[in-house]
Design a protein around this motif. Sequence first.
Motif, PDB file in Angstrom:
ATOM      1  N   SER A 116       0.893  -1.157  -0.056  1.00  0.00           N
ATOM      2  CA  SER A 116       0.152   0.129   0.127  1.00  0.00           C
ATOM      3  C   SER A 116       0.872   1.214  -0.161  1.00  0.00           C
ATOM      4  N   ASN A 117       2.068   1.191   0.702  1.00  0.00           N
ATOM      5  CA  ASN A 117       2.900   2.306   0.659  1.00  0.00           C
ATOM      6  C   ASN A 117       4.500   1.706   0.509  1.00  0.00           C
ATOM      7  N   ARG A 118       5.213   3.036   0.594  1.00  0.00           N
ATOM      8  CA  ARG A 118       6.752   2.636   0.355  1.00  0.00           C
ATOM      9  C   ARG A 118       7.180   2.243   1.689  1.00  0.00           C
ATOM     10  N   GLU A 119       6.872   2.472   2.758  1.00  0.00           N
ATOM     11  CA  GLU A 119       7.271   2.297   3.988  1.00  0.00           C
ATOM     12  C   GLU A 119       7.148   0.817   4.252  1.00  0.00           C
ATOM     13  N   GLN A 120       5.799   0.344   3.762  1.00  0.00           N
ATOM     14  CA  GLN A 120       5.608  -1.381   4.055  1.00  0.00           C
ATOM     15  C   GLN A 120       6.437  -2.264   3.360  1.00  0.00           C
ATOM     16  N   ALA A 121       6.678  -1.503   1.890  1.00  0.00           N
ATOM     17  CA  ALA A 121       7.616  -2.119   1.022  1.00  0.00           C
ATOM     18  C   ALA A 121       8.997  -2.407   1.646  1.00  0.00           C
ATOM     19  N   GLN A 122       9.349  -1.055   2.077  1.00  0.00           N
ATOM     20  CA  GLN A 122      11.055  -1.091   2.661  1.00  0.00           C
ATOM     21  C   GLN A 122      10.916  -1.785   3.746  1.00  0.00           C
ATOM     22  N   THR A 123       9.977  -2.121   4.738  1.00  0.00           N
ATOM     23  CA  THR A 123      10.121  -2.822   5.678  1.00  0.00           C
ATOM     24  C   THR A 123      10.165  -4.454   5.394  1.00  0.00           C
ATOM     25  N   TYR A 124       9.288  -4.727   4.152  1.00  0.00           N
ATOM     26  CA  TYR A 124       9.541  -6.278   3.784  1.00  0.00           C
ATOM     27  C   TYR A 124      10.894  -6.433   3.015  1.00  0.00           C
ATOM     28  N   ALA A 125      11.528  -5.279   2.305  1.00  0.00           N
ATOM     29  CA  ALA A 125      12.694  -5.713   1.683  1.00  0.00           C
ATOM     30  C   ALA A 125      13.639  -5.864   2.496  1.00  0.00           C
ATOM     31  N   LEU A 126      13.564  -5.297   3.610  1.00  0.00           N
ATOM     32  CA  LEU A 126      14.818  -5.150   4.607  1.00  0.00           C
ATOM     33  C   LEU A 126      15.056  -6.640   5.210  1.00  0.00           C
ATOM     34  N   SER A 127      13.809  -7.161   5.506  1.00  0.00           N
ATOM     35  CA  SER A 127      13.828  -8.487   6.062  1.00  0.00           C
ATOM     36  C   SER A 127      14.010  -9.615   4.829  1.00  0.00           C
ATOM     37  N   HIS A 128      13.471  -9.467   3.792  1.00  0.00           N
ATOM     38  CA  HIS A 128      13.275 -10.517   2.773  1.00  0.00           C
ATOM     39  C   HIS A 128      14.301 -10.364   1.338  1.00  0.00           C
ATOM     40  N   GLY A 129      14.704  -9.092   1.472  1.00  0.00           N
ATOM     41  CA  GLY A 129      15.411  -8.758   0.176  1.00  0.00           C
ATOM     42  C   GLY A 129      14.649  -8.425  -1.017  1.00  0.00           C
ATOM     43  N   GLY A 130      15.313  -7.699  -2.026  1.00  0.00           N
ATOM     44  CA  GLY A 130      14.520  -7.238  -2.967  1.00  0.00           C
ATOM     45  C   GLY A 130      14.739  -5.838  -3.217  1.00  0.00           C
ATOM     46  N   ARG A 131      14.215  -5.132  -4.164  1.00  0.00           N
ATOM     47  CA  ARG A 131      14.400  -3.828  -4.506  1.00  0.00           C
ATOM     48  C   ARG A 131      13.129  -3.090  -4.374  1.00  0.00           C
ATOM     49  N   VAL A 132      12.840  -2.012  -3.673  1.00  0.00           N
ATOM     50  CA  VAL A 132      11.586  -1.162  -3.759  1.00  0.00           C
ATOM     51  C   VAL A 132      11.484  -0.219  -4.660  1.00  0.00           C
ATOM     52  N   LEU A 133      10.516  -0.306  -5.379  1.00  0.00           N
ATOM     53  CA  LEU A 133      10.181   0.893  -6.623  1.00  0.00           C
ATOM     54  C   LEU A 133       8.787   1.203  -6.098  1.00  0.00           C
ATOM     55  N   PRO A 134       8.893   2.683  -5.883  1.00  0.00           N
ATOM     56  CA  PRO A 134       7.469   3.297  -5.681  1.00  0.00           C
ATOM     57  C   PRO A 134       6.830   3.422  -7.030  1.00  0.00           C
ATOM     58  N   VAL A 135       5.332   3.223  -6.906  1.00  0.00           N
ATOM     59  CA  VAL A 135       4.488   3.373  -8.222  1.00  0.00           C
ATOM     60  C   VAL A 135       3.352   4.037  -7.687  1.00  0.00           C
ATOM     61  N   GLY A 136       3.302   5.421  -7.843  1.00  0.00           N
ATOM     62  CA  GLY A 136       2.036   6.236  -7.428  1.00  0.00           C
ATOM     63  C   GLY A 136       2.336   6.240  -5.850  1.00  0.00           C
ATOM     64  N   THR A 137       1.125   5.762  -5.082  1.00  0.00           N
ATOM     65  CA  THR A 137       1.155   5.981  -3.512  1.00  0.00           C
ATOM     66  C   THR A 137       1.440   4.740  -3.306  1.00  0.00           C
ATOM     67  N   GLN A 138       1.759   3.607  -4.027  1.00  0.00           N
ATOM     68  CA  GLN A 138       2.054   2.233  -3.633  1.00  0.00           C
ATOM     69  C   GLN A 138       3.453   1.961  -3.781  1.00  0.00           C
ATOM     70  N   ALA A 139       3.814   0.841  -3.626  1.00  0.00           N
ATOM     71  CA  ALA A 139       5.032   0.291  -3.989  1.00  0.00           C
ATOM     72  C   ALA A 139       5.136  -1.263  -4.281  1.00  0.00           C
ATOM     73  N   VAL A 140       6.159  -1.498  -4.944  1.00  0.00           N
ATOM     74  CA  VAL A 140       6.374  -2.921  -5.509  1.00  0.00           C
ATOM     75  C   VAL A 140       7.801  -3.358  -4.847  1.00  0.00           C
ATOM     76  N   VAL A 141       7.808  -4.682  -4.554  1.00  0.00           N
ATOM     77  CA  VAL A 141       9.364  -5.167  -4.143  1.00  0.00           C
ATOM     78  C   VAL A 141       9.609  -6.043  -5.341  1.00  0.00           C
ATOM     79  N   LEU A 142      10.672  -5.769  -6.062  1.00  0.00           N
ATOM     80  CA  LEU A 142      11.001  -6.770  -7.129  1.00  0.00           C
ATOM     81  C   LEU A 142      12.060  -7.682  -6.399  1.00  0.00           C
ATOM     82  N   MET A 143      11.888  -8.841  -6.521  1.00  0.00           N
ATOM     83  CA  MET A 143      12.773  -9.787  -6.075  1.00  0.00           C
ATOM     84  C   MET A 143      13.770 -10.114  -7.221  1.00  0.00           C
ATOM     85  N   ARG A 144      14.962 -10.415  -6.539  1.00  0.00           N
ATOM     86  CA  ARG A 144      16.289 -10.812  -7.389  1.00  0.00           C
ATOM     87  C   ARG A 144      16.068 -12.246  -7.652  1.00  0.00           C
ATOM     88  N   GLY A 145      16.711 -12.498  -8.974  1.00  0.00           N
ATOM     89  CA  GLY A 145      16.911 -13.697  -9.154  1.00  0.00           C
ATOM     90  C   GLY A 145      15.748 -14.304  -9.960  1.00  0.00           C
TER      91      GLY A 145
END
Length: 145
Positions: A116-145
């Motif tokens: 729903s927002n960048r902060e949630q995505a960053q929290t997830y990415a810190l724990s599980h890896g991946g790259r956060v990209l903001p898309v509007g008010t939401q964000a996506v975590v792109l997993m590597r590999g």
Amino acid sequence: MQPSLSSQPSSTQAADLVRALARQLHRAATSDSLRVSLPVLRRILATHTLRDLSLPQLHQQRAMVRRKHLLRTLAIEAGQPSWEHYSRALSGMTVEQLPHLDVLQATAGYPNLWFSNREQAQTYALSHGGRVLPVGTQAVVLMRG
């Protein structure tokens, strides 16, 4: 079919890439396919580019969607108040400075995790890896590999 960010170094190509994406989104928005049109129509409504319409109403009237609506949507998603402002900003940018469009790269793969927002995505990415990209008010975590 989708524009690639990797081989386009100049600032004019950055603006061309955004225009090409708007062209592609315009075709998708006016498509008869719900699977193709609804995600784009949702983006238009989320950015308040078109107002006073529900998603079903906009889908029924999707022929009213113009390229200028998609250009404005992309500008707002990039944090700009209008296409005019975004266009001026793009004139001094390279393609590499368009990280919010990075989701277009074929190397991104699926599934991606949306938040729903960048902060949630960053929290997830810190724990599980991946790259956060903001898309509007939401964000996506792109997993590597």
